[in-house]
Enzyme design. Sequence first.
Site, PDB file in Angstrom:
ATOM      1  CD  GLU A  43      -2.762   1.302   2.427  1.00  0.00           C
ATOM      2  OE1 GLU A  43      -2.726   0.413   3.299  1.00  0.00           O
ATOM      3  OE2 GLU A  43      -3.504   2.297   2.468  1.00  0.00           O
ATOM      4  NE  ARG A 268       2.774  -8.358  10.164  1.00  0.00           N
ATOM      5  CZ  ARG A 268       2.731  -7.214   9.457  1.00  0.00           C
ATOM      6  NH1 ARG A 268       3.596  -6.272   9.646  1.00  0.00           N
ATOM      7  NH2 ARG A 268       1.790  -7.016   8.578  1.00  0.00           N
ATOM      8  CE  LYS A 278       3.005   0.185   4.870  1.00  0.00           C
ATOM      9  NZ  LYS A 278       2.536  -0.082   3.510  1.00  0.00           N
TER      10      LYS A 278
HETATM   11  P1  ATP Z   1       2.858  -2.359   8.082  1.00  0.00           P
HETATM   12  O1  ATP Z   1       2.079  -3.155   9.064  1.00  0.00           O
HETATM   13  O2  ATP Z   1       4.305  -2.333   8.329  1.00  0.00           O
HETATM   14  O3  ATP Z   1       2.302  -1.007   7.868  1.00  0.00           O
HETATM   15  P2  ATP Z   1       1.482  -3.479   5.898  1.00  0.00           P
HETATM   16  O4  ATP Z   1       1.203  -4.924   5.985  1.00  0.00           O
HETATM   17  O5  ATP Z   1       0.362  -2.550   6.163  1.00  0.00           O
HETATM   18  O6  ATP Z   1       2.751  -3.162   6.745  1.00  0.00           O
HETATM   19  P3  ATP Z   1       1.608  -3.397   3.066  1.00  0.00           P
HETATM   20  O7  ATP Z   1       2.094  -2.301   2.217  1.00  0.00           O
HETATM   21  O8  ATP Z   1       0.166  -3.700   3.072  1.00  0.00           O
HETATM   22  O9  ATP Z   1       2.111  -3.096   4.525  1.00  0.00           O
HETATM   23  O10 ATP Z   1       2.454  -4.710   2.791  1.00  0.00           O
HETATM   24  C1  ATP Z   1       2.784  -5.215   1.531  1.00  0.00           C
HETATM   25  C2  ATP Z   1       3.094  -6.676   1.674  1.00  0.00           C
HETATM   26  O11 ATP Z   1       4.199  -6.859   2.543  1.00  0.00           O
HETATM   27  C3  ATP Z   1       1.936  -7.435   2.270  1.00  0.00           C
HETATM   28  O12 ATP Z   1       1.775  -8.641   1.565  1.00  0.00           O
HETATM   29  C4  ATP Z   1       2.353  -7.690   3.694  1.00  0.00           C
HETATM   30  O13 ATP Z   1       1.785  -8.860   4.181  1.00  0.00           O
HETATM   31  C5  ATP Z   1       3.873  -7.770   3.571  1.00  0.00           C
HETATM   32  N1  ATP Z   1       4.516  -7.367   4.836  1.00  0.00           N
HETATM   33  C6  ATP Z   1       4.327  -6.232   5.522  1.00  0.00           C
HETATM   34  N2  ATP Z   1       5.030  -6.232   6.661  1.00  0.00           N
HETATM   35  C7  ATP Z   1       5.714  -7.407   6.689  1.00  0.00           C
HETATM   36  C8  ATP Z   1       6.619  -8.019   7.610  1.00  0.00           C
HETATM   37  N3  ATP Z   1       6.968  -7.408   8.737  1.00  0.00           N
HETATM   38  N4  ATP Z   1       7.096  -9.240   7.299  1.00  0.00           N
HETATM   39  C9  ATP Z   1       6.749  -9.845   6.166  1.00  0.00           C
HETATM   40  N5  ATP Z   1       5.908  -9.342   5.261  1.00  0.00           N
HETATM   41  C10 ATP Z   1       5.385  -8.134   5.514  1.00  0.00           C
HETATM   42 MG    MG Z   2      -1.458  -3.165   4.867  1.00  0.00          MG
END
Ligand code: ATP
Ligand code: MG
Length: 563
Positions: A43, A268, A278
């Site tokens: 995102e 994760r 984020k």
């Molecule tokens: P955050 O919680 O850090 O804001 P998010 O999951 O909202 O992260 P996205 O931009 O939606 O961030 O993530 C893009 C992809 O990266 C998704 O498939 C998510 O599952 C994966 N992802 C995000 N954080 C991690 C992590 N700590 N370890 C592994 N994969 C991750």
């Molecule tokens: Mg997300």
Amino acid sequence: MKTEATDNLGEEKKSKNFIEEKIDADLKEGKNEGKVHTRFPPEPNGFLHIGHSKSICLNFGIAESYNGKCNLRFDDTNPANESDEYVQSIKRDIQWLGFEWEDREYYASDYFEKLYQYAVALIKKGKAYIDDQTVEEISNSRGTPTRPGKESPYRNRSIDENLDLFEKMRDGEFDEGSKVLRAKIDMNSPNMHMRDPALYRIKKISHHRTGGKWCIYPMYDFAHCLSDSIEGITHSLCTLEFEVHRPLYDWILSQLGVFHSQQIEFARLNLNYTVLSKRRLLRLVEEKYVEGWDDPRLHTISGLRRRGYTPKAIIHFAKRVGVAKRDGVIDVALLEHSIREDLNKVAQRRICVLDPLKVVITNYPEGEEETLLAINNPEDESAGKREISFSKEIWIEKNDFMEDAPKKFFRLAPGKEVRLKYAYIIKCEEVIKDEDGEVIELRCTYDPQTKSGVDTSGKKVKGTLHWVSAKSAKKATVRLYDRLFNIENPTGDKEKDFTEFINPESLKLISNALVEPALLEAKPLEKFQFERLGYFCLDPDSKDENLIFNRTVTLRDSWAKKN
Ligand code: ATP
Ligand code: MG
């Protein structure tokens, strides 16, 4: 500490992880016509962090090893926090890591019209309805995991009425929060996500790509599975928190009878002594605890890049962490170990004195300067040697001298001898102090017979010091970074805000370091080992003679020691 990571440390993993096993089974069954197609779906509401690199390596890595494809898809369904600046930073970071999406750059927002039509199709099937309840009413009638929810009074609206209201929603006739489109599933489901989840909400905000065209936006759960389906994603890999969303993912695709991507969840990546979400990173940036998204203290990809990390070290780290089904916390020392391991092989050695103390070599001829040879990288003979100059006045590290040295202090002290690396053995003859009693200069003698490489003296000394020649040394600013938080889990205490655990000494600025002149030729982000001090890289903000170096890591490897 035993973690997933220690299991296959040091070598490329040989056994398959559970996702690869699943894909193998699918291929064996002839599913998806033998194709493997993944996607990385960020995102654009912040910069990528080290956690994302795990997902990037996994998605692009699987596509590569199965001769398949991996799409880059921006999951841009929530315009409030998204921007083009983030889109650009994400692309830059993935490219820097070395992954390629070719022409497969997609945006969920490109599917808004299609998604709208899918929502209409659900309404027509009697599987979705417009709810006029407020957000609060909806949330209150949801029930709890142990108490069933209550059906909305609007749940049994006619299909025609729902179609009419949905169109009016799209046309902007209703206020934000006054209506939502909900799936009609089961208010008694033990899975809260199946209790008539929202599919569309009204948001009168302009979108960074579609501008003012839309005032209703699909929810993540609705947009994600359908975007996967539209793109023909065979295996939709996501993190564990989406496991409970999977029944909804499957429900939507089945109801619409479209291509059915399969969602598979993995753990994760969590790291100690830092924060990765984020939302929290944004706070650190906005509230100026750090200097920006690329501050070298953050575990964003751009922060790590500026800190001196290499794509290779990050990818190797992601591989070592592996793919697990259970959440765990990885020791940041493993990440630091990965960069040391890489830089040890590739970074040229240079000399920097962080806290200079002058040494005058009294028996060295006045005005003379001689050229010595220094080894660029003992791990790589092909890196060759470089010239460094030696003269009557040099600088050594202040803490390499002690006036009342204990027995085990093998550096310089009155009457003691040490070797100057690549040069001679010197002996401290006299200590000069200022009026406050602080040592400001040492008078030493050198032994001409002890020149490195051609030493005929037979002398043995225990200590070897790094130094720079006063005549040719250049000034430099050096940023010494330490962990941003002083506890392992800064978000673990629900009573306290994570910013309370920020390490006040996470950045130590040294403005009067001295470096050998060869460093004037360093290129932005070029990496070096400053002998005895650690690995450093030239900060991109350096200009001409205004050298700025960032310390990537010290030389002490706490991971290697523990394991
Ligand atoms: P955050 O919680 O850090 O804001 P998010 O999951 O909202 O992260 P996205 O931009 O939606 O961030 O993530 C893009 C992809 O990266 C998704 O498939 C998510 O599952 C994966 N992802 C995000 N954080 C991690 C992590 N700590 N370890 C592994 N994969 C991750
Ligand atoms: Mg997300």
